[in-house]
Scaffold this active site. Structure first.
Site, PDB file in Angstrom:
ATOM      1  N   ARG A 186      32.696 -38.853 -43.278  1.00  0.00           N
ATOM      2  CA  ARG A 186      33.371 -37.774 -42.550  1.00  0.00           C
ATOM      3  C   ARG A 186      34.754 -37.500 -43.146  1.00  0.00           C
ATOM      4  O   ARG A 186      35.369 -36.482 -42.819  1.00  0.00           O
ATOM      5  CB  ARG A 186      33.492 -38.136 -41.078  1.00  0.00           C
ATOM      6  CG  ARG A 186      32.155 -38.422 -40.407  1.00  0.00           C
ATOM      7  CD  ARG A 186      32.345 -39.098 -39.059  1.00  0.00           C
ATOM      8  NE  ARG A 186      33.009 -38.221 -38.120  1.00  0.00           N
ATOM      9  CZ  ARG A 186      33.642 -38.655 -37.016  1.00  0.00           C
ATOM     10  NH1 ARG A 186      33.730 -39.952 -36.760  1.00  0.00           N
ATOM     11  NH2 ARG A 186      34.204 -37.792 -36.199  1.00  0.00           N
ATOM     12  N   LYS A 216      41.959 -33.976 -37.523  1.00  0.00           N
ATOM     13  CA  LYS A 216      41.717 -35.200 -36.762  1.00  0.00           C
ATOM     14  C   LYS A 216      41.522 -36.382 -37.708  1.00  0.00           C
ATOM     15  O   LYS A 216      41.222 -36.192 -38.896  1.00  0.00           O
ATOM     16  CB  LYS A 216      40.494 -35.021 -35.858  1.00  0.00           C
ATOM     17  CG  LYS A 216      39.165 -34.828 -36.596  1.00  0.00           C
ATOM     18  CD  LYS A 216      38.027 -34.606 -35.625  1.00  0.00           C
ATOM     19  CE  LYS A 216      36.696 -34.504 -36.361  1.00  0.00           C
ATOM     20  NZ  LYS A 216      35.581 -34.198 -35.456  1.00  0.00           N
ATOM     21  N   HIS A 229      34.556 -45.725 -30.425  1.00  0.00           N
ATOM     22  CA  HIS A 229      33.544 -45.476 -29.406  1.00  0.00           C
ATOM     23  C   HIS A 229      33.202 -46.765 -28.652  1.00  0.00           C
ATOM     24  O   HIS A 229      32.737 -46.722 -27.511  1.00  0.00           O
ATOM     25  CB  HIS A 229      32.259 -44.918 -30.045  1.00  0.00           C
ATOM     26  CG  HIS A 229      32.406 -43.537 -30.583  1.00  0.00           C
ATOM     27  ND1 HIS A 229      32.899 -43.288 -31.835  1.00  0.00           N
ATOM     28  CD2 HIS A 229      32.111 -42.325 -30.040  1.00  0.00           C
ATOM     29  CE1 HIS A 229      32.914 -41.975 -32.046  1.00  0.00           C
ATOM     30  NE2 HIS A 229      32.439 -41.369 -30.985  1.00  0.00           N
ATOM     31  N   ASP A 300      40.624 -36.968 -28.441  1.00  0.00           N
ATOM     32  CA  ASP A 300      39.231 -37.309 -28.674  1.00  0.00           C
ATOM     33  C   ASP A 300      38.608 -37.608 -27.309  1.00  0.00           C
ATOM     34  O   ASP A 300      39.308 -37.717 -26.291  1.00  0.00           O
ATOM     35  CB  ASP A 300      39.132 -38.510 -29.612  1.00  0.00           C
ATOM     36  CG  ASP A 300      37.836 -38.537 -30.410  1.00  0.00           C
ATOM     37  OD1 ASP A 300      36.878 -37.829 -30.013  1.00  0.00           O
ATOM     38  OD2 ASP A 300      37.763 -39.264 -31.410  1.00  0.00           O
TER      39      ASP A 300
END
Length: 566
Positions: A186, A216, A229, A300
């Site tokens: 990413r 980001k 996460h 986020d």
């Protein structure tokens, strides 16, 4: 319904008191600051709080559900993330988003919605017929910011056509930790001077297409070894290293990016106690103060374990706003958080001045983006714009240009179309299918688990002995997988010419020097999502139809940034 929602002209919105209500469609962007201040001044406290929250709708058939309507009209929720919520066709997504915008126009304030998605490899991530482009690390491998700009322009054009006005990108993180479990492909790469032009190019092209960007994850998630996460990452670097991680963000902001997304990461050099999302030192001191950023800051997802498990969703939402965030991504029904924040506002635990400041910034940016005059998508137009042959071809060209050959002894590549080809490893069926589609006549796929067992490896060895060439695929999203490496080494030991192809992170190729050739493709992110064009590009390069001219955007073993033998 589609036609009515497309133009919106027949939708009469209940208005705020007419004598002082400005019309944002009639003012130039440089007047939006005053327009926003006037609109926010006339909002109720709950409506102001609503502009600071990002919910997520569920579906009821082809349209958003009643809970989404209630969030918009009863609570004034002003932003939504709709990935994994919309129908997966261009016109279906447009109608879905139009319904939400119509509810917003019919609300008391009439303020349009921000509607956003993660589209890091293009709108194809949500709409299968859309054009895909390589993940940022693949674009970084092209070493061509113009290619990044072109990719973002297609992604933004397609997103705008289906009613998306905010794409959460570019990813400005430097992936400097090879075992990073969440950023990986990413990221555009590990070198700040190489990455910065790509972040600027992507942000500018998105916004030229009418879609807000969001650099980001500020101030950088690329040096972590923990996925936010599932846990709370901490980075210890400071000084010059911190400056390097900030460089791509500065580049995006200087180029005009109007959005930024926070990282759920503790940056000890700035604030050793709180993650950036909740830290006034990071969001107000560093981002607003030192970097001078005056755009919209969105967090986020607050449903991620890094935040939810330590501070709790409701309390963290208030902390984020006080720290300097403008929009809190709830990623679910935002009404309970709204209730909590209204109570906090009433009890003065939440600053009314902060709420007004952020609500004004959000509304100002919506005005600057021209959303009052462009809140609806045209479903029929979406069908013609999304997934054009030209856009797919561009994605394929970029994918081929990203392919990075680490080394090649000339034995296995190019693969002859009439050769007996074994493809073994993760997604072997998909790679084999692309080879067959391009004319290979005898392809055998052996798709393996993430960690292939001894029995699976023995099966691959037996097959390799009866094939002319073996293509062994790997996929990792963190530390290299020892069982995958053993599979490659076992196959190569048969003497069958062998090509190692990394589908995820390129770092796992470092230990696969028993292969005759090693190819990095950056095809899949941590969620194993990837663009079809990249898989076609893999087959194109394996068959020798086009050369692999990509250059490493990260160091891999002894191969430095910029290396490529193609």
């Amino acid at each position: 319904m589609a036609a009515a929602l497309t133009c919106g002209l027949a939708l009469a919105a209940p208005s705020m008191p007419a004598q002082a209500e400005p019309d944002p469609t009639l003012v130039p962007p440089n007047a939006c600051r005053g327009v926003a201040a006037s609109l926010v001044a006339r909002m109720t406290p709950r409506e102001r709080i609503g502009q600071l929250l990002m919910g997520q709708p569920a579906r009821s058939g082809a349209l958003p559900d009643e809970a989404a309507r209630a969030q918009i009209q009863d609570y004034g929720i002003g932003s939504f993330i709709t990935q994994n919520s919309v129908p997966r066709t261009p016109d279906g997504a447009a109608v879905f988003h139009n319904r939400m915008q119509a509810w917003a126009q019919e609300s008391r304030s009439g303020v349009p919605l921000f509607i956003g998605m993660d589209l890091e490899n293009g709108t194809v991530q949500q709409i299968p017929v859309a054009a895909g482009h390589p993940f940022p690390m693949g674009l970084g491998a092209t070493r061509d910011p113009a290619a990044t700009s072109a990719a973002a322009r297609v992604a933004g054009t397609e997103a705008e056509a289906i009613g998306i006005n905010w794409s959460f990108g570019p990813v400005a993180d430097l992936n400097t930790n090879p075992e990073n479990p969440v950023i990986g492909v990413r990221s555009f790469g590990a070198d700040d001077t190489a990455v910065a032009p790509h972040t600027a190019a992507y942000a500018v092209a998105l916004q030229e297409a009418g879609v807000l960007s969001a650099a980001k994850h500020f101030p950088g998630h690329g040096d972590t070894s923990v996925d936010s996460h599932t846990g709370l990452p901490t980075v210890e670097y400071e000084g010059a290293t911190l400056d390097r991680h900030l460089t791509p963000f500065r580049s995006a902001f200087d180029a005009g990016s109007k959005g930024a997304m926070t990282a759920h990461v503790v940056v000890e050099a700035v604030d050793p106690d709180l993650p950036a999302t909740l830290s006034p030192k990071v969001l107000t001191g560093l981002l607003r103060g030192e970097l001078g950023f005056d755009g919209v800051v969105v967090t986020d997802s607050m449903a991620m374990d890094a935040i939810r498990d330590t501070w709790g969703l409701h309390e963290a939402a208030a902390m984020a706003i006080e720290a300097g965030a403008d929009i809190v991504m709830v990623q679910g029904d935002a009404r309970p958080v709204s209730d909590f924040l209204v109570e906090a506002l009433d009890s003065r635990q939440l600053s009314a001045a902060r709420v007004r400041e952020s609500a004004t910034r959000v509304v100002r940016t919506k005005c600057e983006m021209g959303l009052w005059g462009n809140r609806y998508a045209d479903p029929q137009h979406a069908l013609t714009v999304v997934g054009t042959p030209e856009a797919h071809q561009q994605g394929l060209d970029q994918a081929v240009d990203s392919m990075t050959l680490l080394d090649d002894d000339g034995v296995a590549l190019p693969v002859e179309r009439d050769a007996r080809i074994l493809v073994a490893g993760r997604d072997a069926n998909r790679v084999a299918g692309e080879l067959t589609a391009l004319g290979a006549t005898a392809v055998t796929p052996l798709t393996t688990p993430q960690s292939p067992s001894a029995a699976v490896r023995a099966q691959a060895v037996a097959l390799a002995a009866d094939h002319d060439v073996a293509v062994v695929t790997t996929f990792t999203s963190g530390a290299p997988n020892a069982a995958q490496a053993q599979l490659l080494n076992d196959v190569a030991a048969t003497g069958t010419p062998t090509v190692a192809v990394s589908l995820g992170l390129p770092y796992d190729l470092a230990g696969l020097d028993t292969a005759n050739a090693r190819l990095a493709t950056y095809a899949q992110n941590v969620n194993r999502v990837g663009s079809p064009e990249v898989y076609t590009g893999i087959a194109t390069v394996l068959l020798g139809d086009r050369p692999a001219t990509g250059r490493l955007p990260v160091p891999v073993g002894g191969f430095p940034i910029g290396h490529g033998s193609g």
